[in-house]
Design an enzyme around this catalytic site. Structure first.
Site, PDB file in Angstrom:
ATOM      1  N   GLU A 292       0.833  -1.211   0.000  1.00 10.85           N
ATOM      2  CA  GLU A 292       0.000   0.000   0.000  1.00 10.85           C
ATOM      3  C   GLU A 292       0.866   1.259   0.000  1.00 10.85           C
ATOM      4  OE1 GLU A 292      -2.310  -0.311   3.587  1.00 10.85           O
ATOM      5  OE2 GLU A 292      -3.315  -2.152   2.974  1.00 10.85           O
ATOM      6  N   GLY A 294       2.077   4.952  -0.726  1.00 11.87           N
ATOM      7  CA  GLY A 294       1.457   6.221  -1.080  1.00 11.87           C
ATOM      8  C   GLY A 294       2.532   7.228  -1.414  1.00 11.87           C
ATOM      9  N   CYS A 361      -4.311  33.953   9.260  1.00 15.20           N
ATOM     10  CA  CYS A 361      -4.169  34.635  10.541  1.00 15.20           C
ATOM     11  C   CYS A 361      -3.872  33.655  11.668  1.00 15.20           C
ATOM     12  CB  CYS A 361      -5.424  35.429  10.821  1.00 15.20           C
ATOM     13  SG  CYS A 361      -5.707  36.595   9.498  1.00 15.20           S
ATOM     14  N   TYR A 390       0.158  13.996   0.298  1.00 10.83           N
ATOM     15  CA  TYR A 390      -0.430  14.658   1.477  1.00 10.83           C
ATOM     16  C   TYR A 390      -0.344  16.182   1.350  1.00 10.83           C
ATOM     17  CZ  TYR A 390       0.129   9.851   2.951  1.00 10.83           C
ATOM     18  OH  TYR A 390       0.088   8.488   2.985  1.00 10.83           O
TER      19      TYR A 390
END
Ligand code: LLP
Length: 438
Positions: A292, A294, A361, A390
């Site tokens: 898996e 990523g 801010c 990400y």
């Protein structure tokens, strides 16, 4: 630029390739493949995420070929980057997907990733998501608790289906990475301890709508050593022996994702090096292995380009204020992570030490702190490197900032694969009620 992905093809006959990714300077101008970054910015403005198709393909193949000697399926962990065009590039390479939500399943099916190559991870699968995955006919639910097992069994019964599952084992291995992204320790919320999993499987007959097809695990992310993977594999292999002794026919062994990339000065193993250590051990076992990955596929295949808005010096402290913010790339604020920052056009200029900050801010809104960088001036472009994983997927509309576009470069062409959000997108779905008079 360091050759991280310096070779592909057969592990013992490396074919050196020049670049680890296709973002590089030509005559002091930053390109993605054959397209100057400035040309993309002229078309779509800043900030913008830019991905390189060639890099995606290259990383996918490097990973896939590292395990070519064992039966395996690469299930791209699409939480790292779920843009449809990115998924399509990987789907065309034969990738499956590791999903963690109904929304991710929806995206997979849109680009034609076969359900038979989809595994579903995550500790909190809902009824709706389980139903959808059963209806799609996914390869396996990576089950993370006995209650989840019972719930899937019930829903499968209602739908008259048999649910394929693989308990996700928590092997209690320390991946030696950032605590927020380490998942395989006893103290983490993920997976099931081996003893609880064994008890669960002993009573599997009580769940008539379940078929145990494999076992799975995932120990963490941005792992830069081989040893934790080997430790987890060994633990999983001995666990499966016990499971097989119970008469269960295990076909798949899912060892998760987590291989790290170079952001700064890390030296993670090349997938081939990982393969060289794991494959001999895997070859002795009669399973189809599932991976898996990523970050290692998409991380260095994407950059985020921003424009310098202002320059400010407060009591000797230097700030470069840019148009990208923590809502667009949250990793520096959330994990203190490092993204290399380079000018899109290289010129002779002094180096300075500055904080690179965004317009949001919050003091936590920074891309870099005390970073040594060329004294770029307002109006100039900067590239935040290694932002393909990400990055966009973790972005938000905080401060009512429209989410930025995503562009995919392919040779000398580029495609806008997600347009910049408009103000109308920000309020789509919101409603002002007819308030009663007070
Ligand atoms: N499989 C499972 C079950 C996972 O939870 C993850 C990542 C992966 C695979 C893929 O891991 P990778 O190969 O990408 O390391 N947002 C954080 C990373 C969170 C990772 C979560 N799980 C970051 O920006 O560093």
């Amino acid at each position: 630029m360091k050759e991280e992905y310096g070779s592909m093809g057969h592990p013992h006959t490396p074919t050196p390739l020049k670049h680890m990714h296709y973002f590089e300077y030509k005559n002091n101008i930053l390109y993605s493949e054959e397209v100057p970054i400035e040309k993309i910015v002229e078309a779509v403005g800043t900030p913008v995420y830019i991905y390189s198709r060639r890099t995606l393909i290259r990383h996918y193949r490097a990973f896939d070929s590292a395990f070519q000697e064992v039966p395996h399926i690469v299930c791209f962990a699409m939480k790292a980057n779920s843009n449809l065009a990115v998924l399509k590039v990987l789907a065309d390479e034969g990738s499956g997907a590791d999903i963690v939500s109904g929304g991710e399943l929806y995206r997979c099916l849109k680009v034609g990733i076969p359900a038979s190559k989809i595994v579903f991870s995550g500790v909190g699968k809902t009824r709706k998501e389980i139903e959808e995955a059963l209806q799609a006919g996914i390869l396996s639910f990576n089950v993370e608790s006995p209650q989840e097992l019972a719930f899937i069994d019930r829903i499968a019964g209602e739908l008259n289906r048999k649910a394929p599952i693989s308990p996700r084992i928590n092997p209690d291995v320390d991946p030696k990475t950032h605590p927020y992204i380490s998942t395989g320790l006893r103290e983490n919320k993920f997976g099931i301890s081996m003893s609880v999993a064994l008890d669960m499987l002993k009573s599997i007959k009580d769940y008539p709508n379940i078929q145990v097809v494999g076992v799975s695990s995932h120990i963490g992310s941005q792992i830069t050593k081989i040893q934790p993977f080997l430790d987890a594999l060994e633990k999983l292999l001995s666990f499966v022996e016990e499971v097989r002794n119970m008469g269960l026919d295990i076909k798949y062994m899912d060892i998760g994702g987590g291989l790290g990339i170079r952001y700064r000065d890390e030296s993670p193993p090349h997938p081939r090096e990982l393969g060289e250590v794991l494959v001999p051990r895997m070859k002795k076992a009669p399973y189809t292995f599932i991976f898996e990955p990523g970050r290692v596929i998409v991380g260095n295949a994407g950059i985020l380009v921003t424009r310098v808005l202002y320059d400010k010096v407060n009591e000797g402290k230097h700030f470069k204020i840019v148009d990208v913010a923590m809502n667009d790339l949250v990793r520096p604020s959330l994990y203190g992570s490092y993204h290399e920052i380079i000018p899109v056009v290289k010129r002779e200029r002094p180096l300075i030490k500055a904080d690179v900050v965004g317009p949001i801010c919050e003091s936590g809104d920074f891309m870099a702190k005390n970073r040594e960088l060329p004294d770029v001036q307002p109006g100039e472009l900067l590239a935040l490197m290694s932002a393909g994983a990400y990055g966009f997927v973790m972005s938000s509309n905080y401060n009512s900032r429209p989410r930025v576009p995503e562009v995919l470069v392919d040779g000398d062409s580029f495609y806008i694969v997600r347009r910049r959000e408009r103000y109308e997108d920000l309020i789509a779905g919101e409603e002002i009620p007819e308030f009663r008079k007070v």
